[in-house]
Structures are given as C-alpha cells and as structure tokens.
Design a protein around this motif. Structure first.
Motif, PDB file in Angstrom:
ATOM      1  N   ARG A   9       0.842  -0.967  -0.041  1.00  0.00           N
ATOM      2  CA  ARG A   9       0.134   0.072   0.033  1.00  0.00           C
ATOM      3  C   ARG A   9       1.001   1.302   0.060  1.00  0.00           C
ATOM      4  NH1 ARG A   9      -5.053   0.237   0.340  1.00  0.00           N
ATOM      5  NH2 ARG A   9      -5.173  -1.797   1.171  1.00  0.00           N
ATOM      6  N   PHE A  10       2.032   1.320   0.819  1.00  0.00           N
ATOM      7  CA  PHE A  10       2.982   2.373   0.940  1.00  0.00           C
ATOM      8  C   PHE A  10       3.646   2.554  -0.530  1.00  0.00           C
ATOM      9  CE2 PHE A  10       6.636   4.730   1.766  1.00  0.00           C
ATOM     10  CZ  PHE A  10       6.347   5.714   2.228  1.00  0.00           C
ATOM     11  N   VAL A  11       3.880   1.683  -1.017  1.00  0.00           N
ATOM     12  CA  VAL A  11       4.620   1.633  -2.472  1.00  0.00           C
ATOM     13  C   VAL A  11       3.496   2.211  -3.664  1.00  0.00           C
ATOM     14  CG1 VAL A  11       5.282   0.227  -4.506  1.00  0.00           C
ATOM     15  CG2 VAL A  11       6.175  -0.276  -2.220  1.00  0.00           C
ATOM     16  N   ALA A  12       2.405   1.600  -3.504  1.00  0.00           N
ATOM     17  CA  ALA A  12       1.115   2.309  -4.281  1.00  0.00           C
ATOM     18  C   ALA A  12       1.087   3.738  -4.063  1.00  0.00           C
ATOM     19  CB  ALA A  12      -0.065   1.507  -3.935  1.00  0.00           C
ATOM     20  N   GLN A  13       1.108   4.055  -2.793  1.00  0.00           N
ATOM     21  CA  GLN A  13       0.901   5.707  -2.456  1.00  0.00           C
ATOM     22  C   GLN A  13       2.070   6.660  -3.153  1.00  0.00           C
ATOM     23  OE1 GLN A  13       0.438   5.425   1.721  1.00  0.00           O
ATOM     24  NE2 GLN A  13      -1.565   4.693   1.546  1.00  0.00           N
ATOM     25  N   ARG A  14       3.253   5.953  -3.015  1.00  0.00           N
ATOM     26  CA  ARG A  14       4.486   6.659  -3.634  1.00  0.00           C
ATOM     27  C   ARG A  14       4.371   6.650  -5.058  1.00  0.00           C
ATOM     28  NH1 ARG A  14       7.867   9.713  -1.866  1.00  0.00           N
ATOM     29  NH2 ARG A  14       9.831   8.553  -2.470  1.00  0.00           N
ATOM     30  N   LEU A  15       3.856   5.657  -5.736  1.00  0.00           N
ATOM     31  CA  LEU A  15       3.612   5.768  -7.100  1.00  0.00           C
ATOM     32  C   LEU A  15       2.385   6.723  -7.536  1.00  0.00           C
ATOM     33  CD1 LEU A  15       3.721   2.043  -8.164  1.00  0.00           C
ATOM     34  CD2 LEU A  15       5.550   3.790  -8.322  1.00  0.00           C
ATOM     35  N   GLY A  16       1.453   6.936  -6.781  1.00  0.00           N
ATOM     36  CA  GLY A  16       0.496   7.992  -6.909  1.00  0.00           C
ATOM     37  C   GLY A  16       1.146   9.330  -6.696  1.00  0.00           C
ATOM     38  N   GLN A  17       2.111   9.573  -5.677  1.00  0.00           N
ATOM     39  CA  GLN A  17       2.562  10.885  -5.307  1.00  0.00           C
ATOM     40  C   GLN A  17       3.641  11.189  -6.516  1.00  0.00           C
ATOM     41  OE1 GLN A  17       4.982  10.153  -2.024  1.00  0.00           O
ATOM     42  NE2 GLN A  17       2.864  10.393  -0.671  1.00  0.00           N
ATOM     43  N   LEU A  18       4.012  10.007  -7.331  1.00  0.00           N
ATOM     44  CA  LEU A  18       4.882  10.329  -8.457  1.00  0.00           C
ATOM     45  C   LEU A  18       3.996  10.870  -9.929  1.00  0.00           C
ATOM     46  CD1 LEU A  18       7.614   7.542  -7.845  1.00  0.00           C
ATOM     47  CD2 LEU A  18       7.858  10.221  -7.799  1.00  0.00           C
ATOM     48  N   GLY A  19       2.766  10.785  -9.563  1.00  0.00           N
ATOM     49  CA  GLY A  19       1.750  10.890 -10.559  1.00  0.00           C
ATOM     50  C   GLY A  19       1.493   9.633 -11.627  1.00  0.00           C
ATOM     51  N   LEU A  20       1.653   8.649 -11.248  1.00  0.00           N
ATOM     52  CA  LEU A  20       1.589   7.512 -12.080  1.00  0.00           C
ATOM     53  C   LEU A  20       0.076   7.083 -12.265  1.00  0.00           C
ATOM     54  CD1 LEU A  20       4.633   5.100 -11.533  1.00  0.00           C
ATOM     55  CD2 LEU A  20       4.021   6.580 -13.590  1.00  0.00           C
ATOM     56  N   TYR A  21      -0.405   6.576 -13.229  1.00  0.00           N
ATOM     57  CA  TYR A  21      -1.673   6.201 -13.510  1.00  0.00           C
ATOM     58  C   TYR A  21      -1.739   5.298 -14.578  1.00  0.00           C
ATOM     59  CZ  TYR A  21      -6.561   5.568 -14.100  1.00  0.00           C
ATOM     60  OH  TYR A  21      -7.884   5.051 -14.218  1.00  0.00           O
ATOM     61  N   PHE A  22      -2.067   3.992 -14.237  1.00  0.00           N
ATOM     62  CA  PHE A  22      -1.795   2.988 -15.337  1.00  0.00           C
ATOM     63  C   PHE A  22      -3.481   2.645 -16.000  1.00  0.00           C
ATOM     64  CE2 PHE A  22       0.808   2.104 -11.894  1.00  0.00           C
ATOM     65  CZ  PHE A  22       2.165   1.877 -12.404  1.00  0.00           C
ATOM     66  N   ASP A  23      -3.566   2.762 -17.257  1.00  0.00           N
ATOM     67  CA  ASP A  23      -4.792   2.497 -18.131  1.00  0.00           C
ATOM     68  C   ASP A  23      -5.056   1.179 -18.190  1.00  0.00           C
ATOM     69  OD1 ASP A  23      -4.678   5.147 -19.631  1.00  0.00           O
ATOM     70  OD2 ASP A  23      -2.579   4.538 -19.826  1.00  0.00           O
ATOM     71  N   GLY A  24      -4.378   0.172 -17.739  1.00  0.00           N
ATOM     72  CA  GLY A  24      -4.569  -1.142 -17.368  1.00  0.00           C
ATOM     73  C   GLY A  24      -3.913  -1.774 -16.332  1.00  0.00           C
ATOM     74  N   ILE A  25      -4.557  -2.712 -15.582  1.00  0.00           N
ATOM     75  CA  ILE A  25      -3.858  -3.390 -14.435  1.00  0.00           C
ATOM     76  C   ILE A  25      -4.329  -4.818 -14.637  1.00  0.00           C
ATOM     77  CG2 ILE A  25      -3.807  -3.873 -11.901  1.00  0.00           C
ATOM     78  CD1 ILE A  25      -4.759  -1.327 -11.635  1.00  0.00           C
ATOM     79  N   LEU A  26      -3.251  -5.614 -14.978  1.00  0.00           N
ATOM     80  CA  LEU A  26      -3.370  -6.995 -15.434  1.00  0.00           C
ATOM     81  C   LEU A  26      -2.730  -7.890 -14.271  1.00  0.00           C
ATOM     82  CD1 LEU A  26      -2.496  -7.787 -19.272  1.00  0.00           C
ATOM     83  CD2 LEU A  26      -4.678  -7.440 -18.096  1.00  0.00           C
ATOM     84  N   THR A  27      -3.413  -8.903 -13.759  1.00  0.00           N
ATOM     85  CA  THR A  27      -2.798  -9.722 -12.544  1.00  0.00           C
ATOM     86  C   THR A  27      -3.007 -11.117 -12.914  1.00  0.00           C
ATOM     87  OG1 THR A  27      -3.348  -9.927 -10.132  1.00  0.00           O
ATOM     88  CG2 THR A  27      -5.127  -9.490 -11.450  1.00  0.00           C
ATOM     89  N   SER A  28      -2.041 -11.999 -12.210  1.00  0.00           N
ATOM     90  CA  SER A  28      -2.056 -13.244 -12.035  1.00  0.00           C
ATOM     91  C   SER A  28      -3.293 -13.670 -11.390  1.00  0.00           C
ATOM     92  CB  SER A  28      -0.873 -13.556 -11.363  1.00  0.00           C
ATOM     93  OG  SER A  28      -0.930 -15.144 -10.794  1.00  0.00           O
ATOM     94  N   PRO A  29      -3.878 -14.941 -11.677  1.00  0.00           N
ATOM     95  CA  PRO A  29      -4.993 -15.115 -10.726  1.00  0.00           C
ATOM     96  C   PRO A  29      -4.790 -15.679  -9.521  1.00  0.00           C
ATOM     97  CG  PRO A  29      -4.558 -16.938 -12.359  1.00  0.00           C
ATOM     98  CD  PRO A  29      -3.408 -15.720 -12.776  1.00  0.00           C
ATOM     99  N   LEU A  30      -3.514 -15.724  -8.916  1.00  0.00           N
ATOM    100  CA  LEU A  30      -3.147 -16.100  -7.701  1.00  0.00           C
ATOM    101  C   LEU A  30      -3.475 -15.146  -6.628  1.00  0.00           C
ATOM    102  CD1 LEU A  30      -1.781 -18.125  -9.311  1.00  0.00           C
ATOM    103  CD2 LEU A  30       0.085 -18.394  -7.699  1.00  0.00           C
ATOM    104  N   LEU A  31      -3.896 -15.448  -5.441  1.00  0.00           N
ATOM    105  CA  LEU A  31      -4.514 -14.437  -4.540  1.00  0.00           C
ATOM    106  C   LEU A  31      -3.398 -13.441  -4.125  1.00  0.00           C
ATOM    107  CD1 LEU A  31      -6.434 -13.994  -2.377  1.00  0.00           C
ATOM    108  CD2 LEU A  31      -5.306 -15.451  -0.778  1.00  0.00           C
ATOM    109  N   ARG A  32      -2.020 -13.485  -3.808  1.00  0.00           N
ATOM    110  CA  ARG A  32      -1.595 -12.437  -3.516  1.00  0.00           C
ATOM    111  C   ARG A  32      -1.509 -11.589  -4.612  1.00  0.00           C
ATOM    112  NH1 ARG A  32      -2.183 -13.472   1.490  1.00  0.00           N
ATOM    113  NH2 ARG A  32      -0.583 -14.720   2.539  1.00  0.00           N
ATOM    114  N   ALA A  33      -1.002 -11.945  -5.926  1.00  0.00           N
ATOM    115  CA  ALA A  33      -1.217 -11.146  -7.137  1.00  0.00           C
ATOM    116  C   ALA A  33      -2.321 -10.151  -7.222  1.00  0.00           C
ATOM    117  CB  ALA A  33      -0.897 -11.613  -8.280  1.00  0.00           C
ATOM    118  N   ARG A  34      -3.452 -11.006  -7.032  1.00  0.00           N
ATOM    119  CA  ARG A  34      -4.754 -10.191  -7.122  1.00  0.00           C
ATOM    120  C   ARG A  34      -5.013  -9.319  -5.826  1.00  0.00           C
ATOM    121  NH1 ARG A  34      -7.438 -15.507  -6.826  1.00  0.00           N
ATOM    122  NH2 ARG A  34      -8.979 -14.360  -5.285  1.00  0.00           N
ATOM    123  N   GLN A  35      -4.576  -9.465  -4.714  1.00  0.00           N
ATOM    124  CA  GLN A  35      -4.699  -8.589  -3.752  1.00  0.00           C
ATOM    125  C   GLN A  35      -3.712  -7.233  -3.949  1.00  0.00           C
ATOM    126  OE1 GLN A  35      -3.460 -11.465  -0.391  1.00  0.00           O
ATOM    127  NE2 GLN A  35      -5.514 -11.367   0.064  1.00  0.00           N
TER     128      GLN A  35
END
Length: 140
Positions: A9-35
């Motif tokens: 969550r902290f890494v994600a917040q730092r990315l937001g502070q850097l102004g990043l936005y992703f047009d797509g988020i692809l994830t593995s079907p495994l639980l931790r990746a989905r989380q």
C-alpha cells in the motif's frame, strides 16, 4: 494488516505521489497478486484489475504479447502487470534486451518499468528499461 500489505500500500501511495496512473492493471489469478492489484486500484492508480491467466507462474510471454497486439488503448498507454518471479523478471529481460538470463531480480512489491518506442511493445524492439527498484528504495 499484514506487513506485506502495508508495504504494498505504501509503494502504491508513493507511485501516486509520482503521478503514475495505469490505463490497465493485469494480474495473475493467484491470491497475493490479485490482492496487490486491488491495492493499486484502491489507491487510484488505475482501472479495475483484470485477471490474466498467463501471469500465473509458468505463463507465456508470447501469449501476453499476442494479447497486447489487440489491447484497445492509446499508443502512450501505461499497463501494469502483477505477477510472480522469476517470470516477470524474465519477461522484462526478453522485452528490454531480447534474451533472458535471470539477471533482473524483482522483490515483492518491486517495480520494473519498460518504455516502448514502438506503437506496440514487442520483444527487444525500441524498448528501454527505465526503472528497476525494490520497495526498500521507495520506502526510504
């Protein structure tokens, strides 16, 4: 809250502070990746995550590149892949350098950034590795 979730969550917040936005988020079907993908979404870093089977361990880079050919997005769109090691590191090596050697080590909640000079990313065609960082660097 588990330590890994807090760090992600902290890494994600730092990315937001850097102004990043992703047009797509692809994830593995495994639980931790989905989380992890859900955290990126809830931190307003992108569209709702889509499960992409090829991001499961042992998935095919060729299948991902074929999917990417049909992805409906602007040429400068940003896509984030949430998956597993060593596969993501190997995919990044193939895309950036045209070969794999298990040299790119991606820690949990780590980030590899690749920019494509082409309209669509292809393995080792006008691609630039511009970011390789561990969560520890973002947390400092």
């Amino acid at each position: 809250i588990p330590k890994g979730e807090t760090r992600t969550r902290f890494v994600a917040q730092r990315l937001g502070q850097l102004g990043l936005y992703f047009d797509g988020i692809l994830t593995s079907p495994l639980l931790r990746a989905r989380q992890t993908a859900e955290i990126l979404f809830t931190e307003n870093l992108g569209a709702p995550p889509q499960i992409f089977q090829e991001l499961a361990p042992g998935g095919s880079l060729g299948s991902f590149l074929a999917w990417l050919e049909h992805w409906q997005a602007a040429p400068d769109a940003k896509l984030v892949l949430v998956g597993h090691q060593p596969d993501l590191g190997e995919w990044a090596e193939a895309i950036a350098f045209g070969q794999t050697g298990q040299h790119l080590v991606l820690k949990k909640a780590g980030i590899i950034g690749i920019r494509s000079g082409a309209a669509r990313i292809q393995a080792h065609t006008n691609n630039e590795l511009f970011l390789l960082t561990s969560p520890k660097w973002l947390l400092s």
